[in-house]
Write an enzyme that holds these catalytic residues in place. Structure first.
Site, PDB file in Angstrom:
ATOM      1  N   GLU A  23      36.195  31.272 -21.771  1.00  0.00           N
ATOM      2  CA  GLU A  23      37.473  31.779 -21.262  1.00  0.00           C
ATOM      3  C   GLU A  23      38.143  32.725 -22.253  1.00  0.00           C
ATOM      4  OE1 GLU A  23      37.943  31.523 -18.288  1.00  0.00           O
ATOM      5  OE2 GLU A  23      36.486  29.935 -17.917  1.00  0.00           O
ATOM      6  N   HIS A  37      32.100  38.528 -16.390  1.00  0.00           N
ATOM      7  CA  HIS A  37      30.854  37.792 -16.232  1.00  0.00           C
ATOM      8  C   HIS A  37      29.701  38.787 -16.349  1.00  0.00           C
ATOM      9  CE1 HIS A  37      33.264  34.534 -14.007  1.00  0.00           C
ATOM     10  NE2 HIS A  37      32.920  34.071 -15.190  1.00  0.00           N
TER      11      HIS A  37
END
Length: 623
Positions: free
Chosen positions: A328, A337
């Site tokens: 995170e 991602h």
């Protein structure tokens, strides 16, 4: 006859020139494949990529201990060698290039100042690879370079010590970039009755312990990491108001099982963290903030988050500071991602893997990190069914940003990012404003000159986004942090003033709507800060009443107007309970010079025109 003599002279002259050139070459120590190992083992000039017409560059981070690696080629007329030779021909001589394992020194300079000299280790002393894996190299000499020597203006010169005369290399200039500290606040949220007894004690959640910080320093491209408990220390709230999300209306929840989807609570907390960063004057800084979530379910027991959420310098998730946390905070520093990024052409390695990335290096373990899985990795068994393979059919690690957490060797806390991802993190820090506590001034990095310069905050874009670059006008003072919500359509519980948060914090510039001089500054189109209300209007004011009945008004840079229409129509969906247009979340800091006894949210439409003493009261709370 004259022509013949001239030809002889020319031949002799060319021979002398060639001999001189050869002898000159013999006095030069030839080096190649010079690299620095920090998070990754990269060439000294750095590494670049062009993706979607955008250039990304990874450089050496300044002020970080680094492993220097170098290969040597010795050119000699005699061609004596104990290792393989590479032979080339000239018109007069045969020159043999020989890879030797002699003894070498490196002298490190910064501009014209000698920082020091180090004796290089032979290739057989190169650090090992994680889990006794394949050796990184059998040709590189190496030595650790102290962080104090690693800075812009660095240059290297190598010396061979085995000959009867000293042979030196030409100067080599590593591409050393910015030095910066990754400062990270941690602010645990204890929600719905969670406390130190029924979840985790504050002394375990308030900060990242030293062993974890040490591990993080090896996976993030930075000079060092400073992890601190946020000045607010902790948030203890019995409820949380969630705004409209995914076509569903907002709701007040008192346990984690009431959320409609797995990310609802985390998104709500992230939005509050955004407000806290703004209120503390850190919105344009590189300071990170992470909120461990400790909340109870309907059964009154701890409920795991089973994941996390992050972005824009904020992150939230579980309290463990492990895989979820490092992922995170990658998002918080701008990393997407990796698999999705590869599909869109903005990540260079197939399917979010490390295939093509440089090897890593961990100074704490003093080991190289291969891009392939070791046999001690949790994901090693069965990896051939899901992982990308290299040319030798070995399983390649996935990035931390694409399901790579379990690819690390068993004795490591964190898995690897790719070298490309480090370039994104470096870019995140380049554009930030830093506060130098030693001199009490702000600074920014100038990449062209390779140093920081004093920066004086200004109000850009006519105040549309923020005042004074979002920087505090007062630092390290006692403040109350006021967090509030308001729903234009109800029900009433969605409009809340949360319990106050008191701390030693910062204060940004604010406007008082009862002050005509200040309102003149932000009057649309005519004031000196004419776009301050252009985002959504200036239609709300916080009124604070202290225990001595004195009152303070703070105009919010928030409203119910359509974009770019501060005097125009209300937002299209302001009456729709499932739309964010109908919901308001705000965070401000006020001085804690007195005790607050009441906080009120007022509707003050187009406040630059002044506000009425009888302004509409939207919600309030007594303390």
């Amino acid at each position: 006859m004259k022509i013949f003599i001239i030809k002889i002279i020319l031949v002799l002259f060319n021979y002398v020139l060639l001999s001189y050139s050869i002898n000159q070459d013999l006095n030069i120590l030839n080096v190649y494949d010079v690299r620095f190992a920090q998070t990754h083992v990269i060439p000294i000039e750095g590494k670049s990529w062009i993706l979607n017409n955008k250039t990304y560059t990874l450089t050496i981070v300044g002020n970080r201990d680094s492993l220097l690696l170098v290969k040597f080629i010795d050119i000699s007329i005699t061609g004596t060698s104990s290792i393989k030779t590479v032979t080339t021909k000239t018109t007069k001589e045969e020159i043999k290039a020989t890879i030797l394992t002699n003894t070498y020194n490196v002298m490190v300079w910064n501009n014209d100042i000698v920082m020091g000299t180090r004796l290089l280790n032979d290739p057989n002393q190169l650090p090992p690879t994680e889990s006794n894996g394949e050796q990184y190299s059998n040709e590189h000499h190496s030595i650790m370079i102290p962080k104090e020597w690693v800075k812009p203006g660095m240059k290297l010169q190598f010396f061979e010590n085995s000959n009867s005369f000293i042979k030196s290399s030409k100067f080599i200039f590593p591409n050393v970039g910015q030095d910066y500290t990754l400062k990270m606040w941690t602010l645990p949220f204890y929600l719905f009755g969670a406390n130190d007894t029924n979840t985790r004690p504050f002394n375990q959640t308030k900060n990242i312990d030293d062993s974890i910080s040490a591990g993080l320093s090896q996976v993030y491209s930075c000079s060092n990491i400073l992890s601190l408990n946020h000045p607010i220390q902790r948030v203890d709230w019995p409820y949380l108001v969630l705004g409209p999300r995914n076509g569903l209306p907002g709701m007040l929840i008192t346990n984690s099982d009431q959320k409609k989807d797995g990310y609802a609570i985390m998104e709500g907390v992230l939005n509050i963290l955004t407000g806290i960063r703004v209120a503390f004057g850190e919105s344009t800084s590189s300071i990170q903030i992470y909120a461990p979530l400790l909340h109870l379910g309907a059964n009154g027991k701890y409920a795991d988050t089973y994941g996390g959420l992050g972005g824009s310098s904020r992150g939230t998730g579980d309290y463990r500071y492990s895989d979820t946390f490092v992922h995170e905070q990658g998002h918080a520093m701008g990393l997407p991602h990796a698999g999705e990024a590869f599909a869109s052409g903005s990540y260079p390695y197939v399917n979010g893997s490390l295939l093509g990335s440089e090897w890593g290096f961990d100074i704490n373990h003093y080991e190289f990190l291969s891009i392939t899985l070791s046999n001690t990795s949790k994901n090693y068994k069965g990896c051939e069914k899901k992982n990308v393979k290299d040319t030798q059919n070995r399983c390649v690690k996935q990035s931390v940003m694409q399901s790579g957490a379990g690819d690390r060797s068993s004795n490591y806390l964190f898995s690897m990012f790719s070298d490309f991802e480090m370039s994104i993190i470096q870019n995140y820090f380049k554009n930030s404003i830093y506060y130098d506590e030693q001199i009490g001034k702000y600074k920014k990095w100038n990449e062209t000159i390779g140093s920081y310069y004093e920066y004086k905050p200004i109000t850009k874009d006519y105040g549309f986004y923020r005042l004074d670059d979002g920087i505090p006008i007062e630092r390290d003072i006692d403040v109350y942090t006021i967090v509030f919500t308001y729903s234009l359509v109800g029900p009433e519980p969605l409009s809340q003033i949360y319990p106050l948060l008191k701390s030693k914090g910062n204060l940004i510039r604010q406007f008082d709507p009862t002050n005509k001089t200040e309102m003149k500054l932000i009057t649309p189109n005519t004031g000196s800060i004419p776009w301050y209300c252009f985002n959504s209007g200036c239609d709300y004011t916080i009124r604070v009443t202290y225990d001595d009945d004195s009152i303070k008004h703070i105009l919010l840079q928030q409203g119910k107007r359509q974009y770019w229409k501060p005097m125009g129509d209300f937002k299209l969906n302001f009456n729709d309970p499932t739309s964010s247009d109908s919901f308001l979340l705000g965070v401000i800091n006020v001085k804690a010079i007195k005790t607050i006894k009441k906080v009120e949210l007022l509707e003050t439409l187009m406040a630059w025109n002044g506000i009425s003493k009888n302004s509409k009261l939207l919600t309030f709370k007594l303390f």
